[in-house]
Scaffold this motif. Structure first.
Motif, PDB file in Angstrom:
ATOM      1  N   UNK A 392     -59.293  -3.618  12.563  1.00  0.00           N
ATOM      2  CA  UNK A 392     -58.071  -3.844  13.370  1.00  0.00           C
ATOM      3  C   UNK A 392     -58.016  -2.958  14.617  1.00  0.00           C
ATOM      4  N   UNK A 393     -58.344  -1.664  14.458  1.00  0.00           N
ATOM      5  CA  UNK A 393     -58.311  -0.746  15.601  1.00  0.00           C
ATOM      6  C   UNK A 393     -59.369  -1.113  16.635  1.00  0.00           C
ATOM      7  N   UNK A 394     -60.530  -1.554  16.155  1.00  0.00           N
ATOM      8  CA  UNK A 394     -61.611  -1.945  17.057  1.00  0.00           C
ATOM      9  C   UNK A 394     -61.184  -3.136  17.918  1.00  0.00           C
ATOM     10  N   UNK A 395     -60.620  -4.153  17.287  1.00  0.00           N
ATOM     11  CA  UNK A 395     -60.194  -5.343  18.016  1.00  0.00           C
ATOM     12  C   UNK A 395     -59.026  -5.035  18.958  1.00  0.00           C
ATOM     13  N   UNK A 396     -58.126  -4.167  18.523  1.00  0.00           N
ATOM     14  CA  UNK A 396     -57.004  -3.790  19.395  1.00  0.00           C
ATOM     15  C   UNK A 396     -57.514  -3.101  20.660  1.00  0.00           C
ATOM     16  N   UNK A 397     -58.511  -2.242  20.503  1.00  0.00           N
ATOM     17  CA  UNK A 397     -59.096  -1.558  21.659  1.00  0.00           C
ATOM     18  C   UNK A 397     -59.734  -2.541  22.632  1.00  0.00           C
ATOM     19  N   UNK A 398     -60.437  -3.536  22.090  1.00  0.00           N
ATOM     20  CA  UNK A 398     -61.070  -4.550  22.943  1.00  0.00           C
ATOM     21  C   UNK A 398     -60.009  -5.323  23.725  1.00  0.00           C
ATOM     22  N   UNK A 399     -58.927  -5.693  23.054  1.00  0.00           N
ATOM     23  CA  UNK A 399     -57.862  -6.468  23.705  1.00  0.00           C
ATOM     24  C   UNK A 399     -57.205  -5.669  24.833  1.00  0.00           C
ATOM     25  N   UNK A 400     -56.936  -4.402  24.574  1.00  0.00           N
ATOM     26  CA  UNK A 400     -56.323  -3.544  25.599  1.00  0.00           C
ATOM     27  C   UNK A 400     -57.278  -3.390  26.788  1.00  0.00           C
ATOM     28  N   UNK A 401     -58.541  -3.143  26.488  1.00  0.00           N
ATOM     29  CA  UNK A 401     -59.552  -2.954  27.521  1.00  0.00           C
ATOM     30  C   UNK A 401     -59.671  -4.199  28.402  1.00  0.00           C
TER      31      UNK A 401
END
Length: 509
Positions: A392-401
């Protein structure tokens, strides 16, 4: 000698401290992307397109190339240790590599995968160096009718190869062609399909489409449709190979390279066929104890051959991309968008109009292969730790980026709405098995194909017979028809033979 001199000039550019740093970062990031299941190189390149738009063009392309082939190295780690291929190219590696890991030979599997990738990548890079200029030299002699048919061939191969079915591939392609028509007409200057929105007069930015279709859609799809999967990891043993492992691996590396390189050179796309073909070859050639290990303890040839075939295909795929502008995978389609982002169109003119960039890029492949060998063998334990990052944290980081990068290009709120609309389109396409790469290809090559078609018809004084009157154009039409018809005929023939075989078996019973 001309090729050697051009390559040396490329090395002079590629070994500058700044470019070496970009190559190292790209290779490291590519390896990390390959290790993390579900995050492919296409997602990484698409996500970073907006961020690198202000970076020097040569450095940026070296960086993206590092991600591209670095991911192929890293993909074997999760396949072997988790039985979770990060890329479709690593599916075959998982078959024997994971069994080797369960038998306590994970280190040998990782070593043969890394060294095999290096051998195949280097040989395929030599092929790119020797043959890409010749292909470009031949293609540059083509006129507008031939250019247009070449682009039709690109449309046909991409939609036929990358999709579950030709119909789905063609549908995705036409979506891309429609997006490419948005904006001002190149010749008349009239606004087309803008809906009265001033922001669309310049057309839809390819970066927005790439980021939306790959990065945003990947994250949203994972959140909506992929449940939580518990993964068990095999123990990592010391990365080394015995003398017997070397004896079995070397021929497999060479055979895998010979199988993979031609598949990369032709614009037919995909690493699945050469990797499966390599695996089948190794299994057929194995004898005695070695053959018995296939499907049981794990045969090292079943890792060495497919990994070599995979990397040879991926590297050689740069020939159709650079010389003809034909991408053969999701990642090369996004790389096509990266070139477009700098106002460069890969194709026959690239070796003359941007020679310094091309040769620096090719030189960086040699350097990157050495970097990846150093990064993968001694530091494999570090890459394995990346698997502990919660999804979840990995995907959230990608979305923000991705969001910040897209907004930073023009500081436009409209771009953000467009980004997420394209992202939702990408989710729907994934949900119903429509390939996304043809959308990018259609959007980039569509306007170019339109211009060449108009020029060709003008040369023919308004007659469409111009495409049949020129030998090369006619030959390309025949190839396009063959790409569309031959696979269907072969499939139907195979189904008929299978049905006849079953009928014969029933008669015997």
């Amino acid at each position: 000698m001309e090729i050697f001199d051009a390559l040396m000039a490329g090395f002079a550019t590629a070994i500058s401290p700044a470019n070496l740093l970009w190559a190292l970062v790209g290779c490291a990031l590519g390896t990390a992307v390959g290790v993390l299941p579900g995050i492919g190189p296409a997602v990484a390149v698409a996500m970073l397109l907006p961020i690198t738009s202000k970076v020097d063009m040569t450095a940026s392309m070296i960086f993206f190339a590092g991600i591209y082939y670095g991911a192929m190295y890293g993909g074997s780690t999760t396949s072997i240790l988790l039985n979770t291929p990060g890329e479709t190219a690593s599916m075959v590696t998982a078959m024997e590599g994971n069994k080797m890991a369960k038998s306590g030979r994970a280190g040998a599997a990782l070593a043969t995968a890394a060294i095999g990738s290096f051998v195949a990548g280097t040989v395929a890079t030599v092929v790119v160096t020797l043959f890409a200029p010749s292909v470009a030299e031949f293609a540059v002699k083509l006129g507008p009718p031939e250019y247009f048919m070449l682009m039709v061939l690109a449309f046909t191969t991409v939609s036929a190869v990358l999709g579950q079915s030709s119909l789905r591939g063609m549908t995705a392609l036409f979506i891309g062609l429609a997006l490419g028509c948005v904006g001002m007409d190149q010749i008349s200057g009239a606004a087309r399909y803008t809906g009265g929105k001033m922001e669309l007069l310049d057309g839809i930015d390819i970066v927005l489409v790439a980021v939306g279709l790959f990065a945003v859609a990947e994250v949203l799809y994972a959140a909506l449709y992929e449940g939580r999967v518990e993964e068990s990891q095999n123990k990592l043993t010391r990365v080394y190979m015995t003398a017997r492992d070397w004896k079995r691996s070397v021929p497999a590396w060479l055979r895998g390279t010979l199988i993979g390189t031609p598949f990369g050179c032709i614009p037919a796309g995909g690493t699945e066929i050469p990797t499966f073909l390599s695996y089948a070859t190794e299994k057929k050639l194995a004898k005695g104890e070695d053959k018995a290990e296939f499907g049981t303890k794990g045969a090292i040839e079943g890792v060495a051959g497919p990994e070599a075939a995979n990397n040879a295909t991926v590297t050689a795929a740069l020939i159709p991309l650079l010389t003809l502008g034909i991408p053969t995978s999701n990642t090369t389609a996004v790389l096509l968008g990266a070139f477009q982002n700098y106002g460069i169109n890969p194709g026959p003119q690239l070796f003359s109009s941007s020679a310094a960039l091309v040769w620096a890029l090719i030189a960086s492949l040699y350097i990157g292969n050495i970097m990846l060998l150093v990064l993968n063998l001694p530091m494999v334990g570090l890459w394995v730790k990346l698997l502990k990052i919660p999804r979840p944290q990995l995907y959230a980081g990608i979305l923000i980026f991705a969001t910040v990068g897209a907004y930073g290009m023009r500081q436009s709120t409209f771009d953000l709405f467009l980004l997420y609309a394209i992202g939702l389109l990408g989710v729907l396409m994934r949900r119903f098995d429509f390939p996304t790469a043809p959308v990018v290809v259609g959007m980039i090559l569509g306007p170019l194909a339109e211009a060449q078609m108009r020029n060709a018809v003008s040369i023919g004084e308004g007659s469409w017979w111009i495409f049949l009157q020129r030998p090369m154009s006619l030959a390309l039409i025949v190839i396009v028809l063959a790409v569309l018809i031959v696979p269907r005929v072969l499939r139907r023939w195979a189904e008929r033979n299978l049905a006849r075989h079953h009928q014969s078996a029933d008669d015997i019973v």
